[in-house]
Design a protein around this motif. Structure first.
Motif, PDB file in Angstrom:
ATOM      1  N   ALA A  39       0.819  -1.215   0.000  1.00  0.00           N
ATOM      2  CA  ALA A  39       0.000   0.000   0.000  1.00  0.00           C
ATOM      3  C   ALA A  39       0.853   1.267   0.000  1.00  0.00           C
ATOM      4  O   ALA A  39       0.532   2.245  -0.686  1.00  0.00           O
ATOM      5  CB  ALA A  39      -0.938  -0.006   1.203  1.00  0.00           C
ATOM      6  N   ARG A  40       1.949   1.273   0.762  1.00  0.00           N
ATOM      7  CA  ARG A  40       2.755   2.491   0.895  1.00  0.00           C
ATOM      8  C   ARG A  40       3.842   2.619  -0.171  1.00  0.00           C
ATOM      9  O   ARG A  40       4.359   3.708  -0.404  1.00  0.00           O
ATOM     10  CB  ARG A  40       3.404   2.535   2.282  1.00  0.00           C
ATOM     11  N   ALA A  41       4.212   1.518  -0.799  1.00  0.00           N
ATOM     12  CA  ALA A  41       5.268   1.562  -1.812  1.00  0.00           C
ATOM     13  C   ALA A  41       4.794   2.325  -3.043  1.00  0.00           C
ATOM     14  O   ALA A  41       3.603   2.364  -3.353  1.00  0.00           O
ATOM     15  CB  ALA A  41       5.673   0.145  -2.207  1.00  0.00           C
ATOM     16  N   ASN A  42       5.739   2.945  -3.748  1.00  0.00           N
ATOM     17  CA  ASN A  42       5.394   3.620  -4.994  1.00  0.00           C
ATOM     18  C   ASN A  42       6.538   3.491  -5.994  1.00  0.00           C
ATOM     19  O   ASN A  42       7.645   3.058  -5.653  1.00  0.00           O
ATOM     20  CB  ASN A  42       5.035   5.093  -4.753  1.00  0.00           C
ATOM     21  N   ILE A  43       6.248   3.852  -7.225  1.00  0.00           N
ATOM     22  CA  ILE A  43       7.224   3.710  -8.306  1.00  0.00           C
ATOM     23  C   ILE A  43       8.464   4.558  -8.051  1.00  0.00           C
ATOM     24  O   ILE A  43       9.592   4.141  -8.360  1.00  0.00           O
ATOM     25  CB  ILE A  43       6.584   4.088  -9.657  1.00  0.00           C
ATOM     26  N   ARG A  44       8.289   5.740  -7.483  1.00  0.00           N
ATOM     27  CA  ARG A  44       9.436   6.614  -7.219  1.00  0.00           C
ATOM     28  C   ARG A  44      10.426   5.939  -6.263  1.00  0.00           C
ATOM     29  O   ARG A  44      11.644   6.008  -6.458  1.00  0.00           O
ATOM     30  CB  ARG A  44       8.947   7.943  -6.640  1.00  0.00           C
ATOM     31  N   GLN A  45       9.915   5.273  -5.229  1.00  0.00           N
ATOM     32  CA  GLN A  45      10.785   4.572  -4.283  1.00  0.00           C
ATOM     33  C   GLN A  45      11.507   3.408  -4.959  1.00  0.00           C
ATOM     34  O   GLN A  45      12.693   3.175  -4.715  1.00  0.00           O
ATOM     35  CB  GLN A  45       9.957   4.057  -3.105  1.00  0.00           C
ATOM     36  N   ILE A  46      10.780   2.681  -5.797  1.00  0.00           N
ATOM     37  CA  ILE A  46      11.385   1.552  -6.507  1.00  0.00           C
ATOM     38  C   ILE A  46      12.475   2.048  -7.452  1.00  0.00           C
ATOM     39  O   ILE A  46      13.555   1.454  -7.555  1.00  0.00           O
ATOM     40  CB  ILE A  46      10.307   0.762  -7.274  1.00  0.00           C
ATOM     41  N   ALA A  47      12.207   3.155  -8.137  1.00  0.00           N
ATOM     42  CA  ALA A  47      13.194   3.723  -9.056  1.00  0.00           C
ATOM     43  C   ALA A  47      14.453   4.147  -8.310  1.00  0.00           C
ATOM     44  O   ALA A  47      15.578   3.884  -8.759  1.00  0.00           O
ATOM     45  CB  ALA A  47      12.582   4.917  -9.793  1.00  0.00           C
ATOM     46  N   ALA A  48      14.274   4.788  -7.164  1.00  0.00           N
ATOM     47  CA  ALA A  48      15.431   5.226  -6.381  1.00  0.00           C
ATOM     48  C   ALA A  48      16.250   4.036  -5.907  1.00  0.00           C
ATOM     49  O   ALA A  48      17.487   4.065  -5.935  1.00  0.00           O
ATOM     50  CB  ALA A  48      14.959   6.060  -5.191  1.00  0.00           C
ATOM     51  N   GLN A  49      15.571   2.981  -5.482  1.00  0.00           N
ATOM     52  CA  GLN A  49      16.271   1.785  -5.011  1.00  0.00           C
ATOM     53  C   GLN A  49      17.042   1.117  -6.149  1.00  0.00           C
ATOM     54  O   GLN A  49      18.145   0.594  -5.946  1.00  0.00           O
ATOM     55  CB  GLN A  49      15.254   0.800  -4.423  1.00  0.00           C
ATOM     56  N   ALA A  50      16.479   1.160  -7.357  1.00  0.00           N
ATOM     57  CA  ALA A  50      17.116   0.520  -8.513  1.00  0.00           C
ATOM     58  C   ALA A  50      18.164   1.404  -9.174  1.00  0.00           C
ATOM     59  O   ALA A  50      18.964   0.924  -9.983  1.00  0.00           O
ATOM     60  CB  ALA A  50      16.051   0.139  -9.541  1.00  0.00           C
ATOM     61  N   GLY A  51      18.155   2.703  -8.838  1.00  0.00           N
ATOM     62  CA  GLY A  51      19.087   3.625  -9.487  1.00  0.00           C
ATOM     63  C   GLY A  51      18.604   4.087 -10.842  1.00  0.00           C
ATOM     64  O   GLY A  51      19.405   4.499 -11.692  1.00  0.00           O
ATOM     65  N   TYR A  52      17.283   4.044 -11.055  1.00  0.00           N
ATOM     66  CA  TYR A  52      16.688   4.479 -12.310  1.00  0.00           C
ATOM     67  C   TYR A  52      15.762   5.664 -12.062  1.00  0.00           C
ATOM     68  O   TYR A  52      15.461   6.016 -10.910  1.00  0.00           O
ATOM     69  CB  TYR A  52      15.872   3.350 -12.956  1.00  0.00           C
ATOM     70  N   THR A  53      15.285   6.253 -13.141  1.00  0.00           N
ATOM     71  CA  THR A  53      14.255   7.278 -13.036  1.00  0.00           C
ATOM     72  C   THR A  53      12.892   6.593 -13.047  1.00  0.00           C
ATOM     73  O   THR A  53      12.760   5.468 -13.550  1.00  0.00           O
ATOM     74  CB  THR A  53      14.323   8.250 -14.224  1.00  0.00           C
ATOM     75  N   PRO A  54      11.861   7.242 -12.505  1.00  0.00           N
ATOM     76  CA  PRO A  54      10.520   6.647 -12.586  1.00  0.00           C
ATOM     77  C   PRO A  54      10.105   6.328 -14.019  1.00  0.00           C
ATOM     78  O   PRO A  54       9.457   5.311 -14.280  1.00  0.00           O
ATOM     79  CB  PRO A  54       9.627   7.721 -11.966  1.00  0.00           C
ATOM     80  N   GLY A  55      10.506   7.191 -14.959  1.00  0.00           N
ATOM     81  CA  GLY A  55      10.167   6.944 -16.356  1.00  0.00           C
ATOM     82  C   GLY A  55      10.754   5.648 -16.874  1.00  0.00           C
ATOM     83  O   GLY A  55      10.125   4.940 -17.675  1.00  0.00           O
ATOM     84  N   ALA A  56      11.961   5.317 -16.412  1.00  0.00           N
ATOM     85  CA  ALA A  56      12.597   4.068 -16.834  1.00  0.00           C
ATOM     86  C   ALA A  56      11.830   2.864 -16.302  1.00  0.00           C
ATOM     87  O   ALA A  56      11.753   1.823 -16.969  1.00  0.00           O
ATOM     88  CB  ALA A  56      14.044   4.033 -16.349  1.00  0.00           C
ATOM     89  N   ILE A  57      11.266   2.999 -15.106  1.00  0.00           N
ATOM     90  CA  ILE A  57      10.466   1.906 -14.546  1.00  0.00           C
ATOM     91  C   ILE A  57       9.195   1.721 -15.367  1.00  0.00           C
ATOM     92  O   ILE A  57       8.812   0.599 -15.726  1.00  0.00           O
ATOM     93  CB  ILE A  57      10.098   2.185 -13.075  1.00  0.00           C
ATOM     94  N   TYR A  58       8.535   2.844 -15.689  1.00  0.00           N
ATOM     95  CA  TYR A  58       7.282   2.765 -16.441  1.00  0.00           C
ATOM     96  C   TYR A  58       7.487   2.226 -17.856  1.00  0.00           C
ATOM     97  O   TYR A  58       6.537   1.747 -18.476  1.00  0.00           O
ATOM     98  CB  TYR A  58       6.616   4.141 -16.506  1.00  0.00           C
ATOM     99  N   PHE A  59       8.702   2.304 -18.360  1.00  0.00           N
ATOM    100  CA  PHE A  59       8.984   1.732 -19.678  1.00  0.00           C
ATOM    101  C   PHE A  59       8.815   0.213 -19.647  1.00  0.00           C
ATOM    102  O   PHE A  59       8.443  -0.403 -20.647  1.00  0.00           O
ATOM    103  CB  PHE A  59      10.411   2.087 -20.108  1.00  0.00           C
TER     104      PHE A  59
END
Length: 222
Positions: A39-59
């Motif tokens: 519930a609390r996780a979001n794409i921005r946090q995942i991107a930061a953890q992976a070293g990517y931008t949110p846009g790269a995750i959404y790709f």
């Protein structure tokens, strides 16, 4: 005969890079989900953890739910393979049932984070889902793993309806003990969760064996 043409190196390289990026995203997402919950996780946090931008995750993924679903799907696939391989090492129905049930239990006992993921426990015990489509697909995968056990109960002589009921009972027993083990509450009883589950499975095998010894009931004439 025509030789099968190999793919261009550029295509192979691009696929390898894509698979690597997706695996890095999934590993980063696993860390975030364990820390924040679904519930609390979001794409921005995942991107930061992976070293990517949110846009790269959404790709690669449309949503955090899609990422969670892929992680869970991989877990359920491993569970299915482990249960099937353990069962198929044996030939006698009772031994196959015992092996399948213990393989199911042991998989989650040795992968507690995957148990939490499978039951959305990162954020506490409450009803949680992804999307109707993803939930249906993941439930089908879990059902397929349990169907291995259910089919083996039928091999032991149970009717399909009895096998379905016994599978549900075994599943509930396994999950309850796994949660007690993970929360350390089972220590209150000074017993081991696996030994309790093994006793349950042995009793089930014996119950099915005894049921097969009984002569079928004859219908009374009208």
């Amino acid at each position: 005969m025509h030789k099968k043409q190999s793919e261009p190196r550029s295509v192979v390289r691009k696929r390898a890079v894509t698979e690597l990026k997706r695996s890095l995203i999934l590993e980063a997402a696993r860390v975030v989900f364990e820390r924040e919950g679904l519930a609390r996780a979001n794409i921005r946090q995942i991107a930061a953890q992976a070293g990517y931008t949110p846009g790269a995750i959404y790709f690669h993924y449309a949503s955090k739910e899609e990422i969670y679903a892929e992680l869970l799907a991989q877990s359920l696939d491993r569970l299915h393979q482990h249960t099937r391989q353990s069962r198929d090492l044996h030939r006698a129905p009772g031994e196959r049932l015992r092996a399948a049930a213990l393989a199911f239990f042991d998989y989650y006992a040795t992968h507690p984070r995957e148990l939490e993921m499978g039951f959305y426990l990162f954020g506490g015990i409450r009803p949680v889902g992804l999307t109707p489509e993803l939930d249906a697909r993941l439930n089908a995968q879990l059902r397929a793993a349990l169907a291995l056990i259910e089919a083996t109960i039928v091999e032991c002589g149970a009717t399909p309806s009895v096998a379905a009921r016994e599978t549900a009972s075994l599943f509930a027993h396994a999950v309850g003990l796994l949660i007690l083990e993970q929360t350390k509450r089972v220590r209150l009883f000074r017993v081991e969760a696996r030994s309790l589950f093994l006793s349950y499975v042995e009793a089930l095998v014996e119950r099915l064996r005894e049921a097969n010894k009984r002569p079928p009931k004859r219908r009374q004439p009208p």
